[in-house]
Design a protein around this motif. Structure first.
Motif, short mmCIF file in Angstrom:
data_model
loop_
_atom_site.label_atom_id
_atom_site.label_comp_id
_atom_site.label_asym_id
_atom_site.label_seq_id
_atom_site.Cartn_x
_atom_site.Cartn_y
_atom_site.Cartn_z
N ILE A 25 -13.88 34.00 15.48
CA ILE A 25 -12.69 34.78 15.80
C ILE A 25 -12.77 36.15 15.14
O ILE A 25 -12.27 37.15 15.66
CB ILE A 25 -11.41 34.03 15.39
CG1 ILE A 25 -10.22 34.48 16.25
CG2 ILE A 25 -11.09 34.21 13.93
CD1 ILE A 25 -10.29 34.06 17.67
N ALA A 30 -3.96 29.92 14.71
CA ALA A 30 -4.09 29.23 15.98
C ALA A 30 -5.46 28.57 16.12
O ALA A 30 -5.59 27.45 16.64
CB ALA A 30 -3.86 30.21 17.14
N ALA A 73 -3.61 34.61 14.83
CA ALA A 73 -4.75 34.14 15.63
C ALA A 73 -5.63 33.21 14.80
O ALA A 73 -6.13 32.19 15.30
CB ALA A 73 -5.55 35.33 16.14
N ARG A 82 2.97 30.28 17.82
CA ARG A 82 2.06 31.42 17.69
C ARG A 82 2.29 32.48 18.78
O ARG A 82 2.28 33.67 18.51
CB ARG A 82 0.60 30.93 17.78
CG ARG A 82 0.26 29.71 16.94
CD ARG A 82 0.49 29.89 15.47
NE ARG A 82 -0.04 28.75 14.72
CZ ARG A 82 0.37 28.41 13.51
NH1 ARG A 82 1.34 29.09 12.91
NH2 ARG A 82 -0.15 27.37 12.88
N LYS A 83 2.48 32.05 20.01
CA LYS A 83 2.47 32.96 21.16
C LYS A 83 3.57 34.02 21.06
O LYS A 83 3.30 35.23 21.20
CB LYS A 83 2.61 32.17 22.46
CG LYS A 83 2.57 33.02 23.72
CD LYS A 83 2.56 32.14 24.96
CE LYS A 83 2.48 32.97 26.23
NZ LYS A 83 2.40 32.12 27.45
N SER A 122 -0.96 40.02 13.87
CA SER A 122 -1.56 39.25 14.95
C SER A 122 -2.85 38.56 14.52
O SER A 122 -3.15 37.45 14.98
CB SER A 122 -1.81 40.15 16.16
OG SER A 122 -2.61 41.26 15.81
N LEU A 171 -1.79 38.37 27.05
CA LEU A 171 -1.49 37.20 26.23
C LEU A 171 -0.35 36.38 26.83
O LEU A 171 -0.40 35.14 26.83
CB LEU A 171 -1.13 37.64 24.81
CG LEU A 171 -0.93 36.51 23.80
CD1 LEU A 171 -2.26 35.91 23.41
CD2 LEU A 171 -0.19 37.01 22.57
N PHE A 213 -2.25 32.78 27.38
CA PHE A 213 -2.36 32.01 26.14
C PHE A 213 -1.52 30.74 26.19
O PHE A 213 -0.35 30.77 26.59
CB PHE A 213 -1.95 32.87 24.95
CG PHE A 213 -2.07 32.17 23.62
CD1 PHE A 213 -3.31 31.76 23.16
CD2 PHE A 213 -0.96 31.93 22.85
CE1 PHE A 213 -3.43 31.12 21.94
CE2 PHE A 213 -1.06 31.29 21.62
CZ PHE A 213 -2.31 30.89 21.17
N ILE A 254 2.90 36.61 18.18
CA ILE A 254 1.80 37.55 18.43
C ILE A 254 2.26 38.65 19.38
O ILE A 254 1.98 39.84 19.18
CB ILE A 254 0.56 36.83 19.01
CG1 ILE A 254 -0.04 35.88 17.97
CG2 ILE A 254 -0.49 37.85 19.43
CD1 ILE A 254 -1.27 35.13 18.47
N LEU A 293 -7.35 34.41 22.76
CA LEU A 293 -7.34 34.92 21.39
C LEU A 293 -8.45 35.94 21.18
O LEU A 293 -8.28 36.94 20.48
CB LEU A 293 -7.47 33.77 20.39
CG LEU A 293 -6.25 32.86 20.25
CD1 LEU A 293 -6.56 31.70 19.33
CD2 LEU A 293 -5.05 33.64 19.73
#
Length: 408
Positions: free
Chosen positions: A149, A132, A129, A82-83, A125, A196, A200, A86, A12
């Motif tokens: 973050i 996440a 993030a 999430r993955k 994104s 990613l 990720f 993004i 991330l």
């Protein structure tokens, strides 16, 4: 931090660093690109007021698209994980850079605005993030982890303007110019998506396969101001972000028109600004939270920012922006993570992606308002805009004292 959580944090961080680098690469050149009579994006006879209008319109269109895209993709990430979402956002951003680069080739300001709109719509994104990080953060660590973050994004934004300034300077290489930063940003975004995909680990299991509405962002924005729990938080956040958006977008025009800065010099300033925010997120917010609550910290942040704006109003010189930005960026950095934490505390775990999307929709409207103000008020009267910033911070500062967060 546990080893498993580190495996999630690191990808991330890379995503947000590279994503922010892409934004930082291109944003400092948009002002000079549209204000430069020889860039060809507008007729050479276009006045400063007309050029300022198109500069504001470019930013307004980008952030209005973000209003639809950020909560839409945030909600998608709650439903499908999430993955995947993004990565989808990153490919959308890359496509926007392609359109913007084509606009520079054909000298079309409207095609350029379209490219910025695509980038704005796909720029979900960051909110995903954030969600996440919240997925794996205990309640007492949310504010600190959100600030970390954000530091990743700030770090990328420090590097981005520096790189963008270099790649837009034809004196360094004859094929460098306004289009080069968009090409570099495109490559970085595609590499980001690939990274990613392979690194990720998913943090959120899909809840359901329900229908997702494209215009749901408008409903989410409405909820920000009709939901009793979120209403006051959203008003405070809107005011502070309007003030920050005015400053962030205005300073590029001031440097270009009043002090004749080149894109490289503007890039240096934005990198300097990013360093201040990074320092605030990494160190200052931790120090303050040892002595004051999050609510008191937001109030203090408003006062600090007001000091910075007043310095700009009272002492108008080419060096004052470099001094006053310390106070303005410090205030923004201290308040930002706290307010995101307020949003998170206001909803259940299952709706963290949704509420981060709501928060980002508030940002989108705020930055659209900031761009509209710049379009309507000539840069010759920038003190009026600075006075509006002071008013926003004053109202936000007094409103935070009345905020009551839900107890769980």
């Amino acid at each position: 931090m546990q080893q498993n959580n580190l495996k999630i944090f690191i990808p991330l961080f890379i995503v947000l660093i590279v994503d922010a680098m892409g934004f930082g690469l291109v944003f400092p050149i948009i002002g000079p690109l549209l204000m430069d009579k020889h860039a060809g994006m507008l007729p050479i006879s276009a006045s400063i007021a007309e050029r300022s209008m198109f500069y504001g319109l470019t930013n307004v269109s980008c952030f209005l698209a973000l209003l639809l895209g950020a909560p839409f993709f945030g909600d998608l990430s709650d439903k499908y994980g999430r993955k995947k979402i993004i990565i989808l956002c990153l490919f959308g951003i890359a496509f926007g850079y392609v359109i913007s680069a084509l606009a520079l080739i054909v000298k079309s300001v409207w095609l350029f605005i379209l490219g910025r709109m695509i980038d704005g719509f796909a720029a979900g994104s960051e909110s995903i993030a954030q969600a996440a990080i919240i997925d794996i953060s205990p309640p007492e660590k949310k504010t600190i982890n959100l600030s970390l973050i954000t530091v990743a994004g700030c770090f990328g934004f420090v590097i981005g303007p520096l790189v963008g300034g270099v790649f837009s300077d034809p004196s360094l290489n004859h094929w460098f110019g306004y289009m080069t930063p968009f090409i570099v940003a495109l490559v970085l975004t595609l590499l980001n998506a690939i990274c990613l995909f392979f690194t990720f680990t998913e943090t959120h299991q899909a809840l359901n396969k329900g229908k997702v509405q494209l215009l749901k962002g408008l409903t989410m924005f409405k909820a920000a101001f009709t939901n009793k729990t979120l209403k006051r938080i959203s008003v405070i956040f809107l005011l502070m972000q309007v003030a920050w958006a005015i400053y962030f977008q205005l300073v590029s025009l001031i440097f270009t028109e009043n002090y004749h800065y080149l894109p490289k010099q503007i890039g240096f300033f934005y990198a300097y600004l990013g360093l201040i925010i990074s320092f605030t997120m990494m160190i200052m917010i931790r120090l303050f939270l040892k002595f004051v609550s999050e609510k008191k910290l937001v109030f203090i942040a408003c006062i600090i920012a007001i000091v910075g704006v007043l310095l700009n109003i009272l002492f108008q010189s080419k060096w004052m922006p470099w001094i006053s930005v310390i106070f303005i960026a410090l205030g923004m950095g201290l308040a930002y993570a706290c307010i995101l934490s307020f949003y998170s505390q206001s909803v259940s775990k299952e709706h963290q992606g949704w509420v981060m999307g709501v928060g980002n929709s508030v940002i989108a409207v705020s930055w659209s308002i900031g761009g509209a103000m710049i379009s309507l008020i000539s840069t010759a009267y920038f003190s009026w805009l600075l006075a509006l910033m002071v008013l926003c911070y004053l109202i936000a500062g007094f409103s935070i004292r009345q905020l009551c967060l839900p107890t769980k």
